[in-house]
Design an enzyme around this catalytic site. Structure first.
Site, short mmCIF file in Angstrom:
data_model
loop_
_atom_site.label_atom_id
_atom_site.label_comp_id
_atom_site.label_asym_id
_atom_site.label_seq_id
_atom_site.Cartn_x
_atom_site.Cartn_y
_atom_site.Cartn_z
N ASN A 29 8.03 -5.29 -0.46
CA ASN A 29 7.90 -4.16 0.44
C ASN A 29 6.43 -4.16 0.85
O ASN A 29 5.59 -3.67 0.10
CB ASN A 29 8.29 -2.84 -0.21
CG ASN A 29 8.26 -1.68 0.76
OD1 ASN A 29 7.59 -1.74 1.79
ND2 ASN A 29 8.97 -0.62 0.43
N GLU A 65 12.49 -9.08 2.46
CA GLU A 65 11.66 -7.93 2.82
C GLU A 65 12.49 -6.66 2.71
O GLU A 65 13.63 -6.63 3.18
CB GLU A 65 11.16 -8.09 4.26
CG GLU A 65 10.25 -6.99 4.72
CD GLU A 65 9.72 -7.23 6.13
OE1 GLU A 65 9.76 -6.27 6.93
OE2 GLU A 65 9.30 -8.37 6.44
N PRO A 95 0.80 -1.22 0.00
CA PRO A 95 0.00 0.00 0.00
C PRO A 95 0.83 1.28 0.00
O PRO A 95 1.86 1.36 0.67
CB PRO A 95 -0.85 -0.10 1.27
CG PRO A 95 -0.16 -1.09 2.13
CD PRO A 95 0.56 -2.03 1.20
N ASN A 96 0.35 2.21 -0.77
CA ASN A 96 0.87 3.57 -0.90
C ASN A 96 2.19 3.67 -1.65
O ASN A 96 2.67 4.77 -1.90
CB ASN A 96 0.99 4.24 0.48
CG ASN A 96 -0.35 4.34 1.16
OD1 ASN A 96 -1.32 4.78 0.55
ND2 ASN A 96 -0.43 3.89 2.40
N ARG A 137 11.98 5.15 13.22
CA ARG A 137 10.75 5.93 13.04
C ARG A 137 9.80 5.70 14.21
O ARG A 137 10.23 5.29 15.29
CB ARG A 137 10.11 5.56 11.69
CG ARG A 137 11.06 5.96 10.53
CD ARG A 137 10.46 5.79 9.18
NE ARG A 137 9.25 6.59 9.05
CZ ARG A 137 8.34 6.39 8.12
NH1 ARG A 137 8.50 5.41 7.24
NH2 ARG A 137 7.27 7.15 8.03
N ARG A 152 4.91 11.02 -2.31
CA ARG A 152 4.55 10.79 -0.91
C ARG A 152 5.76 11.00 -0.01
O ARG A 152 6.75 10.28 -0.11
CB ARG A 152 4.04 9.36 -0.73
CG ARG A 152 3.73 9.02 0.70
CD ARG A 152 3.33 7.56 0.85
NE ARG A 152 3.16 7.24 2.25
CZ ARG A 152 3.54 6.11 2.80
NH1 ARG A 152 4.10 5.17 2.07
NH2 ARG A 152 3.35 5.90 4.08
N ALA A 170 2.70 -0.68 5.08
CA ALA A 170 2.10 -0.72 6.42
C ALA A 170 1.69 -2.13 6.82
O ALA A 170 1.62 -2.43 8.02
CB ALA A 170 0.90 0.22 6.48
N TYR A 223 10.92 9.03 1.79
CA TYR A 223 10.97 7.98 0.77
C TYR A 223 11.73 8.36 -0.49
O TYR A 223 11.90 7.52 -1.38
CB TYR A 223 9.54 7.55 0.41
CG TYR A 223 8.78 7.02 1.60
CD1 TYR A 223 9.11 5.80 2.17
CD2 TYR A 223 7.75 7.76 2.18
CE1 TYR A 223 8.43 5.31 3.27
CE2 TYR A 223 7.06 7.28 3.28
CZ TYR A 223 7.40 6.06 3.82
OH TYR A 223 6.73 5.59 4.92
N HIS A 278 12.51 -2.28 3.00
CA HIS A 278 11.89 -1.01 3.41
C HIS A 278 12.83 0.11 3.02
O HIS A 278 14.04 0.04 3.25
CB HIS A 278 11.63 -0.99 4.92
CG HIS A 278 10.63 -2.02 5.32
ND1 HIS A 278 9.29 -1.86 5.11
CD2 HIS A 278 10.79 -3.24 5.88
CE1 HIS A 278 8.66 -2.94 5.53
NE2 HIS A 278 9.56 -3.80 6.00
#
Length: 148
Positions: A75, A99, A10-11, A108, A18, A78, A23, A101
């Site tokens: 990735n 995985e 998502p996103n 964060r 964004r 969320a 990012y 990120h």
């Protein structure tokens, strides 16, 4: 030629617009082209998929397994922090998953510190920006060479 699924959650379709301070300015299309080019150089065919829907991502994980893919780079966005469905889909297949990120999730907000998917992956690459996607493909390539 080995096949790898580059799966973005998502996103991530909003990359480049964004929160560029977190990012970066690269678009998802740029990332996909970067990984596809490296993949070709390493003898991998890269298939790219992005969805904002959990079930679609799970379906893609299953399909990669049934279609004989040699690996997945994911990735989960969320979903990293709470999707037991994605976690179980990864655990249910017998191919390596890396995985990724873009940001350092451990530096964060506290809710981002836990990954429910990490324990069932071959490894994580975190905090190296979009370069992490290439690092993930290099890691998959190395795992493939070691496994023969």
């Amino acid at each position: 030629m080995k096949k790898v699924l580059l799966l973005n959650g998502p996103n991530l379709n909003l990359l480049g617009t964004r929160e560029p301070g977190i990012y970066g300015g690269d678009r998802l299309k740029d990332v996909e082209e970067m990984v596809t080019t490296l993949g070709g150089n390493l003898g991998w065919e890269v298939f790219c998929y992005q969805s904002n829907h959990e079930g679609d991502l799970i379906d893609q994980i299953h399909e990669a397994f049934f279609q004989g893919y040699s690996g997945i780079i994911i990735n989960p966005g969320a979903y990293t922090h709470y999707s037991y469905g994605i976690r179980d889909a990864i655990a249910g297949i017998n191919i390596p998953v890396i995985e990724i990120h873009i940001s350092n999730i451990h530096a964060r907000e506290s809710f981002r510190h836990v990954s429910v998917t990490a324990p069932v992956t071959a490894g994580q690459i975190i905090g190296f920006g979009v370069k992490g996607y290439e690092l993930a493909l290099i890691a998959l390539n190395q795992l493939s060479l070691e496994r023969g």
